[in-house]
Write an enzyme that holds these catalytic residues in place. Structure first.
Site, PDB file in Angstrom:
ATOM      1  N   GLU A   4      43.494 -31.862  -1.272  1.00  0.00           N
ATOM      2  CA  GLU A   4      44.121 -31.169  -2.630  1.00  0.00           C
ATOM      3  C   GLU A   4      43.303 -29.581  -3.103  1.00  0.00           C
ATOM      4  O   GLU A   4      43.644 -29.139  -3.240  1.00  0.00           O
ATOM      5  CB  GLU A   4      43.830 -32.092  -4.066  1.00  0.00           C
TER       6      GLU A   4
ATOM      7  N   HIS B  64      46.719 -43.781 -11.578  1.00  0.00           N
ATOM      8  CA  HIS B  64      47.915 -43.074 -11.482  1.00  0.00           C
ATOM      9  C   HIS B  64      48.397 -43.378 -12.835  1.00  0.00           C
ATOM     10  O   HIS B  64      49.665 -43.407 -12.633  1.00  0.00           O
ATOM     11  CB  HIS B  64      48.989 -43.958 -10.404  1.00  0.00           C
TER      12      HIS B  64
END
Lengths: 327, 328
Positions: free
Chosen positions: B60, B129
């Site tokens: 990321e 999530h």
């Protein structure tokens, strides 16, 4: 054949290289004096690394390539066209400083005009940036390349790994040069990494890697030139480790006597690349007593002039505090 | 007029902007051949090719950092974080770099990047999530953060983010992807960043929220109006950083009673800053204490449906809070 003609470098070019290396050294020395005299708050030095910085820069296309220099790269930024006056304006944190208008500490370089990416203090964030520039060059069929530098301690950061891996996967025109000066502030190389050479890490990324003597301008020039050629022909990135020694403390706020011996520093000073390059130029009659004297005098007067100018220049007005947060 | 889902609106915004400007490109994990794990980039790879819809390595900080470098070169990257929960390795790139590039270079360099990240719970995503992580970035001048509440806003705000000369974080709610659908009449609409949106006017209480909670609040307000005749003044923040202070103050002053809602944990959240603004500017207009409805102060949303439901802000909880405030 001499070492420089073998590399296609003219006498003028090698003399110019030496002049810039010497300028970097003399500017740095002046900044320490200014700091100790209480004129500027901070210095972070290039001393001991000027040879590799300037030699590497000369192997780039300085008219079109992009660079992301790290905080010790006085040699790189001078070679790319930043002036002594501009460096002094930065050191004095004056409004006219082209790097940041006096917002950042010294050593945080950046100039859109010189295609030099603006840098920050958290180390190694510039590696993914250079890779992004390489990606953009590839997307636009621009044959420019991106050259990024960092210290050996910084090669432990995640951004080094993430950036290098990305560049290798996409075969991007990027040169990553680690300036291994043996110390990350006080922590010596053997406590930073367990690999024999920083360039060994290239194997893990599937890119070409090599280690060169950072005190040898010809070795550095050859290595960066070949890396630039590979990058331009689409063969992807290169990891170069240039090995030298940090001749000063980490910064003006550091005391290196607390972690290394004076004897060690003394020995390193004898291997200073600036001395051996000077000897080479004298031996080949490129540097003479006369032009050396003139060179030193010119540099000194430019530094004097730049110091006076920067000292007298105004700081940014407090009214500008809010400028440039957003467009 | 076509009915468009929230996720289709996002895809269409990217598609239209990529069509309009060659400098726009997408990079992220699984955004290429797969079309994104949620299908937000579906078809873009086929249409624009691998050079403009780039599958990146799973890293990321590089997705953000490489995007930032390309933006400095002059490109307009749209970087996708697969889940907002996974943006944390990129925080240094976003806060130390993207947010400060213009300021630290004294306006010399700019960083026109858009970073998209799906956030939010209620999708059986468990702790990692489901999170709302916008508050981490919401005190960083130099950044802008938008969080759309409808398909129309999703499209118009994404277009604005892409065209913005500065870095914009764009948080899209995963549960909204296929839940929210509406007709979008103006295809070219670009919604101004920095302006809140008064969804409906009412005289009894003011509700200020953003993202998917706007939808829940709208539904709850409809029920309250029908059942109790309570009229809700509903403000959608749209841009959660920097906040539209004027709109917040006006909305509060209109009713003197305000309910602030976020799906995030209550402490130090976006609505904490909204309540500070209200405290500074609206004290003498208030007829009731500021009321806040938020996720509980536990680390994140658990997986088991009972625990997930207990954590999640929903229509019923909002309706209850609205009623309490109206009756105060």
């Amino acid at each position: 054949m001499t070492k420089h003609t073998e590399l296609g470098l003219s006498e003028e070019e090698v003399l110019d290289m030496y002049r810039i290396m010497l300028t970097a050294r003399r500017v740095d020395e002046r900044m320490w004096l200014l700091n100790r005299a209480g004129k500027i708050p901070f210095v972070v030095s290039c001393q001991g690394q000027e040879v590799q910085q300037v030699a590497a820069s000369f192997a780039l296309n300085r008219e079109k390539d992009y660079t992301a220099p790290y905080y010790r790269d006085v040699g790189v930024v001078l070679a790319l066209g930043m002036s002594i006056k501009e460096l002094m304006l930065q050191a004095f944190a004056k409004a006219e400083d082209p790097n940041s208008g006096g917002r950042q500490m010294p050593g945080h370089f950046g100039s859109r005009k010189l295609r030099m990416l603006t840098g920050s203090s958290p180390v190694t964030t510039q590696v993914p940036h250079a890779v992004g520039v390489g990606l953009a060059c590839q997307m636009n069929n621009d044959d420019a390349i991106a050259f990024v530098t960092l210290g050996e301690g910084s090669s432990n950061q995640g951004d080094f790994h993430e950036g290098a891996n990305f560049a290798a996967v996409h075969k991007l025109p990027v040169i990553i040069m680690v300036e291994n000066n043996q110390y990350a502030i006080s922590v010596a190389l053997n406590e930073q990494v367990a690999c024999e050479k920083i360039s060994d890490r290239a194997i893990g990324y599937g890119m070409h890697g090599e280690t060169v003597d950072g005190n040898d301008p010809f070795a550095v020039y050859r290595s960066v030139k070949q890396a630039a050629d590979r990058a331009r022909e689409g063969s992807g990135p290169t990891l170069i480790e240039a090995v030298s020694y940090r001749l000063t403390p980490h910064s003006s706020d550091d005391d290196d006597r607390t972690y290394r011996s004076e004897e060690e520093v003394k020995q390193a000073k004898e291997k200073d690349g600036l001395i051996s390059f000077r000897e080479y130029l004298i031996a080949h009659n490129i540097l003479t007593e006369e032009n050396e004297k003139e060179m030193e005098q010119t540099i000194k007067s430019l530094i004097d002039e730049a110091t006076d100018y920067a000292d007298a220049a105004p700081y940014a007005s407090p009214d500008t505090l809010f400028d440039g947060v957003y467009q | 007029m076509p009915v468009v889902s929230y996720i289709e609106a996002i895809k269409t915004a990217m598609e239209e902007e990529m069509e309009r400007d060659e400098r726009v490109f997408v990079l992220g994990e699984d955004v290429g051949k797969r079309g994104g794990v949620f299908r937000a980039t579906e078809g873009l790879y086929e249409r624009f090719g691998a050079k403009r819809v780039i599958d990146t390595p799973l890293a990321e900080s590089a997705i953000a950092g490489v995007g930032i470098g390309a933006a400095m070169y002059g490109m307009i990257p749209i970087a996708e974080m697969q889940f907002a929960d996974f943006i944390l390795p990129a925080v240094n790139q976003i806060i130390s770099e993207a947010a400060k590039i213009r300021y630290r270079s004294n306006n010399d360099w700019t960083c026109p990047i858009t970073i998209r990240a799906p956030y939010g719970g209620g999708v059986h995503g468990a702790l990692y999530h489901s999170q709302s992580i916008e508050a981490i970035f919401a005190n960083q001048p130099g950044l802008k953060i938008v969080m759309p509440s409808s398909p129309r806003d999703a499209k118009g705000l994404l277009k604005a983010a892409i065209r913005d000369p500065d870095p914009v974080l764009y948080f899209e709610h995963k549960k909204a992807y296929r839940l929210l659908k509406e007709e979008i009449d103006n295809n070219e609409e670009v919604i101004e960043i920095g302006k809140a949106n008064l969804i409906q006017e009412g005289t009894d209480i003011t509700v200020i929220t953003y993202g998917l909670c706007v939808h829940y609040a709208k539904e709850a307000a409809k029920e309250l109006a029908e059942e109790q005749g309570i009229e809700v003044n509903l403000l959608d923040l749209r841009t959660i950083y920097p906040l539209d202070q004027e709109a917040i103050i006006n909305a509060v002053n209109k009713t003197g009673k305000v309910l602030l809602i976020t799906e995030d944990n209550k402490e130090g959240s976006i609505i904490s800053e909204v309540s500070a603004i209200i405290g500074e500017h609206c004290l003498f207009e208030l007829d009731a204490p500021i009321k806040r409805l938020a996720g509980p102060n536990v680390p994140a949303m658990p997986y088991a449906p009972t625990l997930e439901k207990a954590f999640m802000v929903n229509q019923d909880k909002i309706k209850q809070a609205m009623l309490e405030l109206a009756l105060f």
